[in-house]
Design an enzyme around this catalytic site. Structure first.
Site, mmCIF file in Angstrom:
data_model
loop_
_atom_site.group_PDB
_atom_site.id
_atom_site.type_symbol
_atom_site.label_atom_id
_atom_site.label_comp_id
_atom_site.label_asym_id
_atom_site.label_seq_id
_atom_site.Cartn_x
_atom_site.Cartn_y
_atom_site.Cartn_z
ATOM 1 N N CYS A 11 0.807 -1.229 0.000
ATOM 2 C CA CYS A 11 0.000 0.000 0.000
ATOM 3 C C CYS A 11 0.835 1.271 0.000
ATOM 4 O O CYS A 11 0.295 2.368 -0.118
ATOM 5 C CB CYS A 11 -0.955 -0.020 1.173
ATOM 6 S SG CYS A 11 -1.927 -1.517 1.204
ATOM 7 N N HIS A 62 -3.341 6.763 1.719
ATOM 8 C CA HIS A 62 -3.789 5.428 1.306
ATOM 9 C C HIS A 62 -5.140 5.152 1.960
ATOM 10 O O HIS A 62 -5.333 5.389 3.156
ATOM 11 C CB HIS A 62 -2.751 4.386 1.714
ATOM 12 C CG HIS A 62 -3.274 2.998 1.638
ATOM 13 N ND1 HIS A 62 -3.904 2.509 0.510
ATOM 14 C CD2 HIS A 62 -3.288 1.991 2.558
ATOM 15 C CE1 HIS A 62 -4.272 1.265 0.745
ATOM 16 N NE2 HIS A 62 -3.921 0.930 1.969
ATOM 17 N N ASN A 71 -10.145 -1.033 0.287
ATOM 18 C CA ASN A 71 -8.694 -0.844 0.230
ATOM 19 C C ASN A 71 -8.174 -1.499 -1.054
ATOM 20 O O ASN A 71 -8.172 -2.722 -1.169
ATOM 21 C CB ASN A 71 -8.076 -1.491 1.484
ATOM 22 C CG ASN A 71 -6.562 -1.453 1.496
ATOM 23 O OD1 ASN A 71 -5.924 -1.145 0.492
ATOM 24 N ND2 ASN A 71 -5.990 -1.788 2.640
HETATM 25 N N1 ACO Z 1 -17.670 -8.746 11.329
HETATM 26 C C1 ACO Z 1 -18.043 -8.905 12.590
HETATM 27 N N2 ACO Z 1 -17.186 -9.087 13.608
HETATM 28 C C2 ACO Z 1 -15.886 -9.119 13.306
HETATM 29 C C3 ACO Z 1 -15.397 -8.968 12.000
HETATM 30 C C4 ACO Z 1 -16.351 -8.791 10.975
HETATM 31 N N3 ACO Z 1 -16.005 -8.625 9.684
HETATM 32 N N4 ACO Z 1 -14.062 -9.030 12.010
HETATM 33 C C5 ACO Z 1 -13.696 -9.213 13.287
HETATM 34 N N5 ACO Z 1 -14.802 -9.269 14.070
HETATM 35 C C6 ACO Z 1 -14.883 -9.452 15.504
HETATM 36 C C7 ACO Z 1 -13.659 -10.134 16.079
HETATM 37 O O1 ACO Z 1 -13.787 -11.537 16.013
HETATM 38 C C8 ACO Z 1 -13.688 -9.627 17.505
HETATM 39 O O2 ACO Z 1 -14.626 -10.367 18.227
HETATM 40 P P1 ACO Z 1 -14.338 -10.769 19.783
HETATM 41 O O3 ACO Z 1 -14.235 -9.458 20.498
HETATM 42 O O4 ACO Z 1 -15.541 -11.562 20.128
HETATM 43 O O5 ACO Z 1 -13.063 -11.537 19.756
HETATM 44 C C9 ACO Z 1 -14.226 -8.212 17.375
HETATM 45 O O6 ACO Z 1 -14.919 -8.159 16.135
HETATM 46 C C10 ACO Z 1 -13.161 -7.151 17.375
HETATM 47 O O7 ACO Z 1 -12.123 -7.566 16.480
HETATM 48 P P2 ACO Z 1 -10.908 -6.646 16.191
HETATM 49 O O8 ACO Z 1 -9.960 -7.383 15.279
HETATM 50 O O9 ACO Z 1 -10.375 -6.124 17.488
HETATM 51 O O10 ACO Z 1 -11.618 -5.472 15.386
HETATM 52 P P3 ACO Z 1 -11.037 -4.062 15.015
HETATM 53 O O11 ACO Z 1 -11.847 -3.005 15.615
HETATM 54 O O12 ACO Z 1 -9.556 -4.023 15.205
HETATM 55 O O13 ACO Z 1 -11.334 -4.013 13.460
HETATM 56 C C11 ACO Z 1 -10.137 -4.215 11.415
HETATM 57 C C12 ACO Z 1 -10.737 -4.945 12.607
HETATM 58 C C13 ACO Z 1 -11.260 -3.507 10.688
HETATM 59 C C14 ACO Z 1 -9.462 -5.226 10.506
HETATM 60 C C15 ACO Z 1 -9.123 -3.157 11.928
HETATM 61 O O14 ACO Z 1 -8.206 -3.770 12.831
HETATM 62 C C16 ACO Z 1 -8.344 -2.501 10.838
HETATM 63 O O15 ACO Z 1 -8.904 -1.812 10.005
HETATM 64 N N6 ACO Z 1 -7.026 -2.664 10.832
HETATM 65 C C17 ACO Z 1 -6.167 -2.066 9.816
HETATM 66 C C18 ACO Z 1 -6.217 -2.935 8.634
HETATM 67 C C19 ACO Z 1 -5.614 -2.272 7.432
HETATM 68 O O16 ACO Z 1 -5.788 -1.099 7.191
HETATM 69 N N7 ACO Z 1 -4.925 -3.089 6.674
HETATM 70 C C20 ACO Z 1 -4.431 -2.693 5.441
HETATM 71 C C21 ACO Z 1 -3.000 -2.345 5.470
HETATM 72 S S1 ACO Z 1 -2.482 -1.868 3.927
HETATM 73 C C22 ACO Z 1 -1.753 -3.143 3.075
HETATM 74 O O17 ACO Z 1 -0.555 -3.198 2.955
HETATM 75 C C23 ACO Z 1 -2.618 -4.171 2.400
#
Ligand code: ACO
Length: 321
Positions: free
Chosen positions: A111, A247, A277
């Site tokens: 990214c 990004h 993304n």
């Molecule tokens: N739907 C419903 N629940 C979900 C989902 C989903 N799609 N995904 C995870 N959960 C649940 C988890 O199981 C967890 O449940 P639990 O509390 O019972 O264990 C809860 O939601 C919270 O999970 P987290 O992983 O803590 O959720 P978070 O708020 O961190 O959101 C996310 C997850 C959206 C992936 C976030 O961490 C994020 O955006 N991170 C950055 C990712 C990113 O930008 N990556 C790209 C980088 S660029 C590249 O090089 C490709």
């Protein structure tokens, strides 16, 4: 001597997948995805490929910049999702465009890729090596997505964006870029061939795997730092910046960066609602949309910032041509 962007183009597959469709594949909901990521839809390839999308975006950018294919000296394609390993995507684009005078290569920095492609082209143009460059970000991330993993499949989309750059008299702003291979495990993908390799398709390691929270914390800390670094390196004040083009990973990341920089969110345009993304295509697609809608005006100072797998991150300042 410097380089300026004189034309932009983009391409998004016509097939649009909304959050409700994702909720038929994994346990999630439209509400959860919108709230945690800001994403509502993403474009997903059907017949398109990384090469075909790159070519469509490139043709539009050349038209927009009134540049003929044979005038292009350099083609850089940033991608982590090329169709094949050899020849590289940039050479395939060269063939399709008939850009017979271009030197072509791909760049892989996830990214951060479009920012690094821009910096690389800028170095060649400002150094007098080349006169005209075509930089492209093109991604078929749906091929690398594990559609059974709700932690990642909600995030990504497919598409391409391109920009044509010309050498021009003027100031070259220095970029600020970093990498930390020690933290590479936060975002991995072991194969580019998950869509054709039935055996590997069963092994989640071969798809994109991510420690979402680690990537989130990294982005929220490092992006404001690198933006401040690039501004101070070039003695540019925050007040001079009209747009921060980040990004497009997650609206919460963009909002957190705006807050940490103490800058109004209105300076941070977003289109991740529609595209998700798209990795190295995201900044290029957003630039094209902003140009076409007249939001980018000559003389505007812009910061572009990318961050992602590697880990890699970087920012650059430019003056719109
Ligand atoms: N739907 C419903 N629940 C979900 C989902 C989903 N799609 N995904 C995870 N959960 C649940 C988890 O199981 C967890 O449940 P639990 O509390 O019972 O264990 C809860 O939601 C919270 O999970 P987290 O992983 O803590 O959720 P978070 O708020 O961190 O959101 C996310 C997850 C959206 C992936 C976030 O961490 C994020 O955006 N991170 C950055 C990712 C990113 O930008 N990556 C790209 C980088 S660029 C590249 O090089 C490709």
């Amino acid at each position: 001597m410097t380089g300026i962007i004189c034309g932009t183009g983009s391409y998004a597959p016509s097939y649009v997948m909304d959050n409700n469709e994702i909720a038929t594949m994994v346990e999630t909901s439209d509400e959860w995805i919108r709230e945690r990521t800001g994403v509502a839809t993403r474009h997903i390839i059907k017949d398109e490929t990384t090469v075909s999308m790159a070519c469509e975006a490139a043709k539009k950018a050349l038209d927009d910049g009134e540049v003929k294919p044979e005038e292009v000296d350099l083609i850089i394609v940033s991608t982590i999702s090329s169709n094949i390993i050899l020849p590289c995507t940039a050479c395939e684009v060269q063939k399709e465009l008939g850009a017979e005078n271009a030197t072509c290569f791909d760049l892989s920095a996830a990214c951060s890729g479009f920012v690094l492609a821009y910096n690389t082209a800028l170095a060649y143009l400002s150094g007098g090596v080349y006169q005209t460059a075509l930089i492209i970000g093109s991604e078929s991330l749906s091929n690398l997505t594990n559609w059974k993993d709700r932690g990642t499949c909600i995030l990504f989309g497919d598409g391409a964006g391109a920009a044509v750059m010309r050498a021009k008299e003027g100031r070259t702003y220095l970029p600020a870029t970093h990498s930390d291979g020690m933290k590479g495990k936060a975002l991995t993908c072991l194969s580019r061939h998950t869509h054709i390799d039935a055996k590997r398709m069963k092994d989640p390691e071969y798809y994109m795997q991510m420690d979402g929270q680690a990537v989130f914390k990294f982005a929220v800390k490092k992006v404001p730092e690198v933006v401040n670094e690039v501004l101070s390196k070039n003695q540019v004040k925050k007040e001079e910046i009209v747009w921060y083009i980040l990004h497009q990973a997650n609206s919460r990341i963009v909002e957190a960066v705006a807050k940490r920089l103490d800058e109004p969110i209105e300076k941070f345009p977003m289109n991740l609602q529609e595209y998700g993304n798209t990795s190295s295509a995201s900044i290029a697609i957003l630039l094209d949309e902003m140009k076409k809608s007249g939001r980018l005006k000559s003389g505007h100072k812009i910061v572009m910032a990318g961050f992602g797998a590697g880990l890699t991150w970087g920012a650059t300042v430019m003056e719109w041509g």
